[in-house]
Design a protein around this motif. Sequence first.
Motif, PDB file in Angstrom:
ATOM      1  N   THR A 187     -13.340  40.463  68.349  1.00 28.51           N
ATOM      2  CA  THR A 187     -14.302  40.738  69.195  1.00 28.51           C
ATOM      3  C   THR A 187     -15.841  40.192  68.446  1.00 28.51           C
ATOM      4  O   THR A 187     -16.887  40.095  68.886  1.00 28.51           O
ATOM      5  N   LEU A 188     -15.690  40.277  67.088  1.00 26.48           N
ATOM      6  CA  LEU A 188     -16.649  40.040  66.271  1.00 26.48           C
ATOM      7  C   LEU A 188     -17.099  38.392  65.933  1.00 26.48           C
ATOM      8  O   LEU A 188     -17.984  37.946  65.613  1.00 26.48           O
ATOM      9  N   ASP A 189     -15.791  37.739  66.495  1.00 30.36           N
ATOM     10  CA  ASP A 189     -16.064  36.247  66.365  1.00 30.36           C
ATOM     11  C   ASP A 189     -16.470  35.794  64.746  1.00 30.36           C
ATOM     12  O   ASP A 189     -17.481  34.738  64.753  1.00 30.36           O
ATOM     13  N   LEU A 190     -15.904  36.357  63.927  1.00 30.11           N
ATOM     14  CA  LEU A 190     -16.131  36.083  62.460  1.00 30.11           C
ATOM     15  C   LEU A 190     -14.875  35.821  61.677  1.00 30.11           C
ATOM     16  O   LEU A 190     -13.817  36.077  61.992  1.00 30.11           O
ATOM     17  N   PRO A 191     -14.976  34.900  60.723  1.00 28.97           N
ATOM     18  CA  PRO A 191     -13.709  34.371  60.176  1.00 28.97           C
ATOM     19  C   PRO A 191     -13.252  35.800  59.369  1.00 28.97           C
ATOM     20  O   PRO A 191     -13.810  36.634  58.944  1.00 28.97           O
ATOM     21  N   LEU A 192     -11.818  35.811  59.208  1.00 28.15           N
ATOM     22  CA  LEU A 192     -11.105  36.677  58.488  1.00 28.15           C
ATOM     23  C   LEU A 192     -10.180  36.461  57.207  1.00 28.15           C
ATOM     24  O   LEU A 192      -9.876  35.294  57.347  1.00 28.15           O
ATOM     25  N   GLY A 193     -10.519  36.877  56.282  1.00 26.13           N
ATOM     26  CA  GLY A 193     -10.064  36.428  54.756  1.00 26.13           C
ATOM     27  C   GLY A 193      -9.216  37.668  54.395  1.00 26.13           C
ATOM     28  O   GLY A 193      -9.510  38.898  54.580  1.00 26.13           O
ATOM     29  N   PHE A 194      -8.303  37.182  53.472  1.00 26.01           N
ATOM     30  CA  PHE A 194      -7.507  38.317  52.686  1.00 26.01           C
ATOM     31  C   PHE A 194      -7.735  37.888  51.305  1.00 26.01           C
ATOM     32  O   PHE A 194      -7.508  36.916  50.783  1.00 26.01           O
ATOM     33  N   THR A 195      -7.879  39.131  50.679  1.00 24.52           N
ATOM     34  CA  THR A 195      -7.929  39.243  49.034  1.00 24.52           C
ATOM     35  C   THR A 195      -6.960  39.988  48.628  1.00 24.52           C
ATOM     36  O   THR A 195      -6.775  41.370  48.608  1.00 24.52           O
ATOM     37  N   ILE A 199     -10.272  41.481  54.135  1.00 22.39           N
ATOM     38  CA  ILE A 199      -9.110  42.953  53.933  1.00 22.39           C
ATOM     39  C   ILE A 199      -8.720  42.486  52.578  1.00 22.39           C
ATOM     40  O   ILE A 199      -8.070  41.379  52.329  1.00 22.39           O
ATOM     41  N   ALA A 200      -8.845  43.388  51.769  1.00 23.63           N
ATOM     42  CA  ALA A 200      -8.413  43.329  50.329  1.00 23.63           C
ATOM     43  C   ALA A 200      -7.446  44.428  49.628  1.00 23.63           C
ATOM     44  O   ALA A 200      -7.740  45.423  50.373  1.00 23.63           O
ATOM     45  N   GLY A 201      -6.568  44.185  48.964  1.00 26.45           N
ATOM     46  CA  GLY A 201      -5.741  45.217  48.399  1.00 26.45           C
ATOM     47  C   GLY A 201      -4.907  44.716  47.124  1.00 26.45           C
ATOM     48  O   GLY A 201      -4.819  43.724  46.886  1.00 26.45           O
ATOM     49  N   THR A 202      -4.370  45.689  46.505  1.00 23.16           N
ATOM     50  CA  THR A 202      -3.387  45.538  45.335  1.00 23.16           C
ATOM     51  C   THR A 202      -1.956  45.220  45.948  1.00 23.16           C
ATOM     52  O   THR A 202      -1.663  46.083  46.750  1.00 23.16           O
ATOM     53  N   ALA A 203      -1.550  44.243  45.332  1.00 24.69           N
ATOM     54  CA  ALA A 203      -0.007  43.870  45.867  1.00 24.69           C
ATOM     55  C   ALA A 203       0.744  43.474  44.382  1.00 24.69           C
ATOM     56  O   ALA A 203       0.124  42.875  43.566  1.00 24.69           O
ATOM     57  N   VAL A 262     -11.682  47.073  53.458  1.00 25.70           N
ATOM     58  CA  VAL A 262     -11.941  46.271  54.530  1.00 25.70           C
ATOM     59  C   VAL A 262     -13.720  46.155  54.367  1.00 25.70           C
ATOM     60  O   VAL A 262     -13.997  47.001  54.489  1.00 25.70           O
ATOM     61  N   ALA A 263     -14.053  44.910  54.396  1.00 22.34           N
ATOM     62  CA  ALA A 263     -15.529  44.604  54.259  1.00 22.34           C
ATOM     63  C   ALA A 263     -16.127  43.542  55.018  1.00 22.34           C
ATOM     64  O   ALA A 263     -15.318  42.530  55.458  1.00 22.34           O
ATOM     65  N   LEU A 264     -17.411  43.922  55.484  1.00 27.85           N
ATOM     66  CA  LEU A 264     -18.214  42.716  55.882  1.00 27.85           C
ATOM     67  C   LEU A 264     -18.629  41.791  54.743  1.00 27.85           C
ATOM     68  O   LEU A 264     -19.595  42.536  54.001  1.00 27.85           O
ATOM     69  N   PHE A 309     -15.945  49.235  53.679  1.00 22.36           N
ATOM     70  CA  PHE A 309     -15.321  50.439  54.322  1.00 22.36           C
ATOM     71  C   PHE A 309     -14.279  51.059  53.868  1.00 22.36           C
ATOM     72  O   PHE A 309     -13.857  51.932  54.426  1.00 22.36           O
ATOM     73  N   GLY A 310     -13.923  50.680  52.512  1.00 23.26           N
ATOM     74  CA  GLY A 310     -12.781  51.218  51.743  1.00 23.26           C
ATOM     75  C   GLY A 310     -13.208  52.135  50.642  1.00 23.26           C
ATOM     76  O   GLY A 310     -14.490  52.618  50.881  1.00 23.26           O
ATOM     77  N   GLY A 311     -12.548  51.965  49.642  1.00 25.01           N
ATOM     78  CA  GLY A 311     -13.066  52.628  48.391  1.00 25.01           C
ATOM     79  C   GLY A 311     -13.150  54.164  48.552  1.00 25.01           C
ATOM     80  O   GLY A 311     -12.091  54.678  49.097  1.00 25.01           O
TER      81      GLY A 311
END
Length: 149
Positions: free
Chosen positions: A123-131, A101-105, A19-21, A61-63
């Motif tokens: 609550t952050l009012d930011l776009p959310l993407g998935f990789t 939010i990224a991950g291996t699938a 998970v990253a900003l 925040f991962g790795g």
Amino acid sequence: MADPERVMGPRGGWRDLRVALVVAGEGLEARVVCSALALEPEASPDGSRFGSSGGRWVWNFGGSRAGSLDRQVLDLVSAVRPNAEGVRALVRAGHAVSVDIAGTAETGSGMSVPPALLEALATLDLPLGFTCLSGAGEPANDPMSWLDE
């Protein structure tokens, strides 16, 4: 906490979640982003990692933290929320700011984000993407990617 049965698809769940900003924009300077978010450029708080290259700055925040999706999302929200004005300043300066939010699938695997985590992210009012990365660590070919153009 996410119920493991609900997070996985018929062939298991995403692996190596991160998970990253993400801050992106032309002429982006890491020191400006760190200043807006009240971060020291040389030190990563709480073991998270951040870095930049090619007009893109990422606070990961991962790795090496390798926590659950829940833990990573809650860590990101608690770190970013106090600096909401700095995030808004980056957006006003023309930078794109989002959560990824990224991950291996693998084919047939799935991942869902529990409503409580989506509520926290909202609550952050930011776009959310998935990789979604392939097993080789490359972005998966998406036949629907033309929709993003």
